[in-house]
Design a protein around this motif. Structure first.
Motif, PDB file in Angstrom:
ATOM      1  N   GLY A   1       0.796  -1.220   0.000  1.00 60.56           N
ATOM      2  CA  GLY A   1       0.000   0.000   0.000  1.00 60.56           C
ATOM      3  C   GLY A   1       0.827   1.267   0.000  1.00 60.56           C
ATOM      4  O   GLY A   1       0.407   2.294   0.551  1.00 60.56           O
ATOM      5  N   ILE A   2       1.994   1.220  -0.624  1.00 63.86           N
ATOM      6  CA  ILE A   2       2.887   2.375  -0.675  1.00 63.86           C
ATOM      7  C   ILE A   2       2.625   3.161  -1.950  1.00 63.86           C
ATOM      8  O   ILE A   2       2.384   2.581  -3.015  1.00 63.86           O
ATOM      9  CB  ILE A   2       4.350   1.920  -0.620  1.00 63.86           C
ATOM     10  CG1 ILE A   2       4.644   1.213   0.712  1.00 63.86           C
ATOM     11  CG2 ILE A   2       5.318   3.083  -0.830  1.00 63.86           C
ATOM     12  CD1 ILE A   2       5.974   0.511   0.748  1.00 63.86           C
ATOM     13  N   GLY A   3       2.698   4.471  -1.892  1.00 60.19           N
ATOM     14  CA  GLY A   3       2.521   5.304  -3.066  1.00 60.19           C
ATOM     15  C   GLY A   3       1.101   5.795  -3.199  1.00 60.19           C
ATOM     16  O   GLY A   3       0.261   5.618  -2.309  1.00 60.19           O
ATOM     17  N   THR A   4       0.827   6.383  -4.363  1.00 59.31           N
ATOM     18  CA  THR A   4      -0.484   6.961  -4.621  1.00 59.31           C
ATOM     19  C   THR A   4      -1.127   6.242  -5.796  1.00 59.31           C
ATOM     20  O   THR A   4      -0.555   6.212  -6.897  1.00 59.31           O
ATOM     21  CB  THR A   4      -0.372   8.464  -4.962  1.00 59.31           C
ATOM     22  OG1 THR A   4       0.308   9.121  -3.877  1.00 59.31           O
ATOM     23  CG2 THR A   4      -1.734   9.084  -5.161  1.00 59.31           C
ATOM     24  N   ALA A   5      -2.287   5.631  -5.560  1.00 63.96           N
ATOM     25  CA  ALA A   5      -3.018   4.945  -6.628  1.00 63.96           C
ATOM     26  C   ALA A   5      -3.930   5.956  -7.319  1.00 63.96           C
ATOM     27  O   ALA A   5      -4.830   6.533  -6.698  1.00 63.96           O
ATOM     28  CB  ALA A   5      -3.829   3.791  -6.062  1.00 63.96           C
TER      29      ALA A   5
END
Length: 328
Positions: free
Chosen positions: A320-324
């Motif tokens: 769940g790392i970063g921006t989706a």
């Protein structure tokens, strides 16, 4: 819904982009896939950005199968100098799933570029030297020199001394100030290049020198010279080396500024004089004769960029790392 994951530099690090053993494993596996025909590259596209010949944008496509299942493009913009808070070189990599074409993500990849370059150097060191090195010289004080210093400290515990030299003393001081004092390793600041390379098992040349700084007197039995920069090594030094190894001999030999490829275009080196490439080292287990003087020319293969970016994106998605971002 299809999403596109965006990873900043901090996200890349959080997803394992700065892990040296993983980067080395990526380079090794991508090399095996290249030999098996499950990875490959297309010729880079070069677009001038203004009148300065140093200002260019490069499009570097590649695919890597296996566990990476990735096709991608690294877009690199090179300017002659930094402007404000903008670095002179920016790298961004876009990845699709190779098996189905699904867009996966966009990754800030300047760090990954340095990681894969230094990981290739690590693979050369592991494969070409008969025993772990104890003394290494690093020439240069820029981003690649910093990455190679970190790589040596992380992957080669046998090294007890690292000698560092750079034309600009202030940049060398900044590099040393930014490097935590490693336990059991002496970092030696050298005012003269000859002092840096004296008795070194390995010379890691990581400069942007437009003219050679290493001549044939740097070539010694059992010593490995790794050229990371552009035209740092003289034709005479290459000719004096018993063994010449490359990461890959490709179409870029016709245009690259690397010393070896300049020598080839000058008619002073033939491709059949290359003793081995990375696939020979990784897949075939090729090793040089004992005591040979060694020269390794690292061009930098964009399939490694794709492998590292794909691995980091997979880890980022799992964690769940970063921006989706919404895509479709």
């Amino acid at each position: 819904m299809i999403t596109l994951r965006y990873l900043s530099r901090a996200d890349v690090i959080a997803a394992g982009g700065g892990d040296w053993p993983s980067a080395l494993a990526d380079v090794r596996e991508a090399t095996r896939l290249l030999r098996a025909g499950e990875a490959g590259m297309e010729a880079e596209s070069v677009m001038p950005m203004g009148g300065d010949p140093r200002a260019n944008a490069y499009g570097l496509p590649a695919f890597v199968g296996g566990r990476y299942d990735a096709a991608g493009l690294k877009w690199a913009v090179h300017l002659p100098e930094s402007r404000g808070d903008l670095p002179s070189i920016t790298n961004t990599t876009f990845i699709n799933r190779l098996s189905e074409g699904r867009p996966l993500g966009l990754v800030e990849s300047a760090l990954l570029t340095r990681m894969r370059t230094a990981a290739v150097s690590a693979l050369a060191i592991e494969s070409l030297l008969p025993r772990p090195p104890s003394r290494i010289a690093i020439l240069g004080a820029g981003a690649q020199a910093k990455a190679h210093l970190a790589m040596v400290l992380a992957l080669f515990p046998s090294v007890g001394e690292i000698r560092l030299w750079n034309r600009s003393a202030d940049k060398l001081d900044a590099l040393l100030a930014d490097t935590p004092s490693p336990a059991g390793v002496a970092l030696v600041r050298c005012a003269e290049k000859t002092d840096a390379i004296a008795d070194a098992d390995i010379i890691l040349s990581c400069t942007t020198a437009p003219q050679p700084i290493l001549d044939d007197d740097a070539v010694q039995p059992g010593r490995l010279i790794v050229q990371v920069g552009y035209h740092e090594v003289s034709f005479a030094a290459i000719a004096a080396s018993d063994v010449v190894v490359v990461d890959l001999w490709g179409d870029f030999a016709a245009r690259s500024a690397k010393s070896l490829f300049q020598m080839y275009r000058a008619g002073q080196f033939k491709p059949d004089q290359v003793a081995a490439d990375l696939t020979s080292l990784v897949v075939d287990g090729w090793r040089p004769p004992a005591g040979a003087s060694l020269y390794f020319s690292s061009f930098g293969l964009n399939l490694f960029d794709i492998a590292l970016a794909a691995r980091v994106l997979d880890q980022a998605e799992a964690s769940g790392i970063g921006t989706a971002l919404p895509y479709l």
